[in-house]
Design an enzyme around this catalytic site. Structure first.
Site, mmCIF file in Angstrom:
data_model
loop_
_atom_site.group_PDB
_atom_site.id
_atom_site.type_symbol
_atom_site.label_atom_id
_atom_site.label_comp_id
_atom_site.label_asym_id
_atom_site.label_seq_id
_atom_site.Cartn_x
_atom_site.Cartn_y
_atom_site.Cartn_z
ATOM 1 C CE1 TYR A 117 -6.461 -7.459 -6.942
ATOM 2 C CE2 TYR A 117 -6.521 -8.547 -4.812
ATOM 3 C CZ TYR A 117 -6.361 -7.412 -5.565
ATOM 4 O OH TYR A 117 -6.110 -6.215 -4.949
ATOM 5 N NE ARG B 51 -2.933 -3.633 -1.309
ATOM 6 C CZ ARG B 51 -2.530 -4.504 -0.394
ATOM 7 N NH1 ARG B 51 -1.243 -4.786 -0.272
ATOM 8 N NH2 ARG B 51 -3.381 -5.106 0.402
ATOM 9 N NE ARG C 60 -3.574 -2.233 2.768
ATOM 10 C CZ ARG C 60 -3.305 -3.399 3.371
ATOM 11 N NH1 ARG C 60 -2.115 -3.593 3.912
ATOM 12 N NH2 ARG C 60 -4.216 -4.352 3.426
ATOM 13 C CG HIS D 72 -6.252 -9.067 1.214
ATOM 14 N ND1 HIS D 72 -6.438 -9.495 -0.082
ATOM 15 C CD2 HIS D 72 -6.086 -7.723 1.133
ATOM 16 C CE1 HIS D 72 -6.377 -8.455 -0.909
ATOM 17 N NE2 HIS D 72 -6.164 -7.370 -0.189
#
Length: 306
Positions: A287, A255, A161, A278
């Site tokens: 994803y 990201r 991030r 996560h």
């Protein structure tokens, strides 16, 4: 707290303290929980016209839940926001039920409204590489160009991030083969560092007029202070305009690109979850939908309808 009884406010405060102490929830997460549950408690107080304590909260019905959800939609809350608020309320009531020993089925069985989940919009592999190269050529001062390129390389090469990249301190240089990152909720994870990312940071440090110092940010602003993330966003905005990329080409898209390209190359979903930090595998599973969507695009391009 305004809108409901002190007893309910005390229960909410205790729950937030519990999350802060035991679950390591971030302050932003806690603030969102507080807002969601306070709105729910305020509605119940007005709906029934009586004070709220454990006894009253243990008697919340399906009708109460439907009335609250209809009220929230009526005041303009989106389906996505209402689903988040319902999740907050369920977590609060579940904690209270476990603590006080009552049946919370009516609350926990409430169904969230359906909504179309927005898929992340990653860049193609060549576009991600072009973004890094373009950022590296834009700034008038070489050390600032190298700095911006190093940050964007970390976003794409390590899946960081922007806050995590800019949170690196002087003692992080030279970058090790594996970085220890403290992310959301103060959760720690280990992230492998590609040689390209190490080289990009080393180039930046070599050119930077501010030597890395322990305890101080690794990435500096023009005057030596902590680098403002908005400057990276601006650099990427300038680069995307030069490259003709969509407005979705943001720092966070790098990201997303990291995760999507790793999955497309055969990466294990659970391993990608760990790399991204996560808390839930469900967050990472989005994803797979991105990958399927990209496959469908390729299929449609290759098999146009007559």
């Amino acid at each position: 707290m305004a809108g409901f009884s002190a007893g309910a406010g005390d229960l909410l405060a205790r729950w937030l303290d519990h999350l802060r102490a035991l679950d390591g929830a971030s302050e932003n997460t806690l603030k969102a929980y507080q807002t969601d549950v306070a709105e729910f408690l305020g509605f119940l107080h007005g709906h029934h016209g009586e004070s709220l304590g454990v006894s009253r909260l243990s008697q919340v019905t399906q009708s109460d839940m439907r009335a609250w959800m209809a009220h929230e939609r009526g005041r303009g809350l989106s389906a996505r926001s209402l689903a988040r608020a319902l999740s907050s309320v369920k977590n609060f009531i579940r904690w209270l039920a476990d603590r006080e020993g009552f049946d919370a089925t009516h609350v926990l069985a409430a169904r969230a409204p359906k909504f179309q989940r927005k898929l992340p919009r990653p860049l193609a592999v060549d576009a991600a590489q072009a973004m890094i190269e373009q950022v590296d050529t834009q700034a008038m001062e070489p050390w600032i160009a190298a700095r911006d390129a190093a940050v964007v390389t970390l976003l794409y090469g390590c899946g960081l991030r922007i806050s995590e990249a800019l949170g690196l301190l002087g003692e992080s240089h030279p970058l090790p083969e594996v970085l220890r990152i403290r992310g959301k909720g103060d959760k720690e994870r280990l992230v492998p560092v590609l040689p390209a990312a190490r080289d990009a940071v080393a180039d930046y440090v070599r050119l930077c007029p501010y030597p890395p110092e322990p305890g101080l940010p690794l990435f500096r602003g023009k005057r030596g202070g902590a680098l403002n993330p908005r400057l990276i966003s601006r650099a990427m905005e300038q680069a995307r305009l030069s490259l003709g990329l969509p407005a979705s080409a943001t720092p966070h898209a790098m990201r997303h690109s990291f995760a999507t390209h790793l999955l497309a190359a055969g990466g294990d979903l659970r391993a990608i979850q760990e790399l991204l930090g996560h808390a839930s595998l469900a967050t990472t599973q989005i994803y797979t939908a991105v990958d399927q969507a990209r496959l469908m695009e390729v299929y449609r391009d290759a098999h146009p309808r007559a």
